[in-house]
Write a protein that holds these residues in place. Structure first.
Motif, PDB file in Angstrom:
ATOM      1  N   VAL A  21      29.549  47.374 108.248  1.00 18.22           N
ATOM      2  CA  VAL A  21      30.889  47.606 107.700  1.00 18.22           C
ATOM      3  C   VAL A  21      31.300  46.441 106.808  1.00 18.22           C
ATOM      4  O   VAL A  21      30.858  45.315 106.986  1.00 18.22           O
ATOM      5  CB  VAL A  21      31.945  47.806 108.813  1.00 18.22           C
ATOM      6  N   GLN A  22      32.175  46.740 105.862  1.00 19.05           N
ATOM      7  CA  GLN A  22      32.813  45.703 105.046  1.00 19.05           C
ATOM      8  C   GLN A  22      34.005  45.212 105.841  1.00 19.05           C
ATOM      9  O   GLN A  22      34.991  45.919 105.966  1.00 19.05           O
ATOM     10  CB  GLN A  22      33.278  46.268 103.699  1.00 19.05           C
ATOM     11  N   TYR A  23      33.931  44.030 106.423  1.00 14.85           N
ATOM     12  CA  TYR A  23      35.008  43.593 107.293  1.00 14.85           C
ATOM     13  C   TYR A  23      35.134  42.085 107.377  1.00 14.85           C
ATOM     14  O   TYR A  23      35.618  41.552 108.347  1.00 14.85           O
ATOM     15  CB  TYR A  23      34.806  44.192 108.701  1.00 14.85           C
ATOM     16  N   SER A  24      34.706  41.336 106.397  1.00 14.65           N
ATOM     17  CA  SER A  24      34.817  39.885 106.473  1.00 14.65           C
ATOM     18  C   SER A  24      36.265  39.456 106.241  1.00 14.65           C
ATOM     19  O   SER A  24      37.033  40.133 105.569  1.00 14.65           O
ATOM     20  CB  SER A  24      33.886  39.219 105.465  1.00 14.65           C
ATOM     21  N   GLU A  30      40.693  42.258 115.458  1.00 15.41           N
ATOM     22  CA  GLU A  30      41.008  43.306 114.478  1.00 15.41           C
ATOM     23  C   GLU A  30      39.841  44.280 114.324  1.00 15.41           C
ATOM     24  O   GLU A  30      40.040  45.486 114.187  1.00 15.41           O
ATOM     25  CB  GLU A  30      41.371  42.678 113.131  1.00 15.41           C
ATOM     26  N   LEU A  31      38.617  43.752 114.363  1.00 16.50           N
ATOM     27  CA  LEU A  31      37.438  44.616 114.292  1.00 16.50           C
ATOM     28  C   LEU A  31      37.391  45.536 115.505  1.00 16.50           C
ATOM     29  O   LEU A  31      37.124  46.729 115.381  1.00 16.50           O
ATOM     30  CB  LEU A  31      36.164  43.779 114.204  1.00 16.50           C
ATOM     31  N   LYS A  32      37.677  44.994 116.689  1.00 13.88           N
ATOM     32  CA  LYS A  32      37.695  45.806 117.899  1.00 13.88           C
ATOM     33  C   LYS A  32      38.721  46.935 117.788  1.00 13.88           C
ATOM     34  O   LYS A  32      38.424  48.080 118.132  1.00 13.88           O
ATOM     35  CB  LYS A  32      38.011  44.930 119.117  1.00 13.88           C
ATOM     36  N   GLU A  33      39.912  46.632 117.292  1.00 12.47           N
ATOM     37  CA  GLU A  33      40.945  47.661 117.129  1.00 12.47           C
ATOM     38  C   GLU A  33      40.482  48.762 116.190  1.00 12.47           C
ATOM     39  O   GLU A  33      40.677  49.951 116.464  1.00 12.47           O
ATOM     40  CB  GLU A  33      42.232  47.035 116.596  1.00 12.47           C
ATOM     41  N   MET A  34      39.869  48.388 115.072  1.00 14.24           N
ATOM     42  CA  MET A  34      39.390  49.370 114.106  1.00 14.24           C
ATOM     43  C   MET A  34      38.332  50.276 114.722  1.00 14.24           C
ATOM     44  O   MET A  34      38.375  51.496 114.574  1.00 14.24           O
ATOM     45  CB  MET A  34      38.830  48.663 112.869  1.00 14.24           C
ATOM     46  N   LEU A  35      37.387  49.687 115.451  1.00 12.50           N
ATOM     47  CA  LEU A  35      36.322  50.473 116.065  1.00 12.50           C
ATOM     48  C   LEU A  35      36.851  51.391 117.165  1.00 12.50           C
ATOM     49  O   LEU A  35      36.403  52.529 117.300  1.00 12.50           O
ATOM     50  CB  LEU A  35      35.241  49.557 116.629  1.00 12.50           C
ATOM     51  N   GLN A  36      37.819  50.902 117.935  1.00 14.59           N
ATOM     52  CA  GLN A  36      38.408  51.726 118.993  1.00 14.59           C
ATOM     53  C   GLN A  36      39.092  52.960 118.410  1.00 14.59           C
ATOM     54  O   GLN A  36      38.973  54.057 118.953  1.00 14.59           O
ATOM     55  CB  GLN A  36      39.413  50.912 119.817  1.00 14.59           C
ATOM     56  N   LYS A  37      39.782  52.786 117.302  1.00 11.61           N
ATOM     57  CA  LYS A  37      40.444  53.925 116.655  1.00 11.61           C
ATOM     58  C   LYS A  37      39.429  54.883 116.045  1.00 11.61           C
ATOM     59  O   LYS A  37      39.539  56.091 116.186  1.00 11.61           O
ATOM     60  CB  LYS A  37      41.407  53.433 115.578  1.00 11.61           C
ATOM     61  N   GLU A  58      40.203  35.878 118.554  1.00  7.12           N
ATOM     62  CA  GLU A  58      40.822  35.120 117.454  1.00  7.12           C
ATOM     63  C   GLU A  58      39.821  34.650 116.403  1.00  7.12           C
ATOM     64  O   GLU A  58      40.221  34.203 115.329  1.00  7.12           O
ATOM     65  CB  GLU A  58      41.557  33.885 118.012  1.00  7.12           C
ATOM     66  N   GLU A  59      38.539  34.739 116.700  1.00  2.00           N
ATOM     67  CA  GLU A  59      37.524  34.213 115.774  1.00  2.00           C
ATOM     68  C   GLU A  59      37.479  35.034 114.488  1.00  2.00           C
ATOM     69  O   GLU A  59      37.428  36.257 114.518  1.00  2.00           O
ATOM     70  CB  GLU A  59      36.150  34.209 116.435  1.00  2.00           C
ATOM     71  N   LYS A  60      37.495  34.340 113.351  1.00  2.00           N
ATOM     72  CA  LYS A  60      37.404  34.997 112.035  1.00  2.00           C
ATOM     73  C   LYS A  60      35.957  35.368 111.741  1.00  2.00           C
ATOM     74  O   LYS A  60      35.033  34.620 112.050  1.00  2.00           O
ATOM     75  CB  LYS A  60      37.900  34.057 110.928  1.00  2.00           C
ATOM     76  N   LEU A  61      35.791  36.519 111.135  1.00  6.89           N
ATOM     77  CA  LEU A  61      34.460  36.995 110.756  1.00  6.89           C
ATOM     78  C   LEU A  61      34.186  36.673 109.291  1.00  6.89           C
ATOM     79  O   LEU A  61      35.088  36.700 108.459  1.00  6.89           O
ATOM     80  CB  LEU A  61      34.361  38.498 110.993  1.00  6.89           C
TER      81      LEU A  61
END
Length: 76
Positions: A21-24, A30-37, A58-61
């Motif tokens: 995914v494009q998610y940097s 935030e990634l977890k929230e997107m995947l859960q939805k 809290e870690e930035k990707l």
């Protein structure tokens, strides 16, 4: 582009062991929230590793990170 590795029940639910995914720039949370939805599963008790080191929400990707979602498993 971020590479996402899925294991156990998550892999079964998505039907793949790997996603890209494009998610940097966003956080692990935030990634977890997107995947859960998107895939309608819970990631509350799932361990997360970024580039083979455990990570917190809290870690930035960054571009080219590898994020692994490791759900609890039991054996016998």
């Amino acid at each position: 582009m971020i590479k996402i590795l899925l294991f156990a029940r998550l892999q079964e639910q998505v039907g793949k062991s790997e996603l890209r995914v494009q998610y940097s720039g966003q956080t692990v949370g935030e990634l977890k929230e997107m995947l859960q939805k998107k895939y309608d599963f819970l990631l509350d008790n799932v361990m997360v590793a970024v580039n083979e080191e455990y990570a917190f929400d809290e870690e930035k990707l960054s571009e080219n990170d590898v994020v692994a979602f490791i759900p609890p498993v039991s054996g016998g």
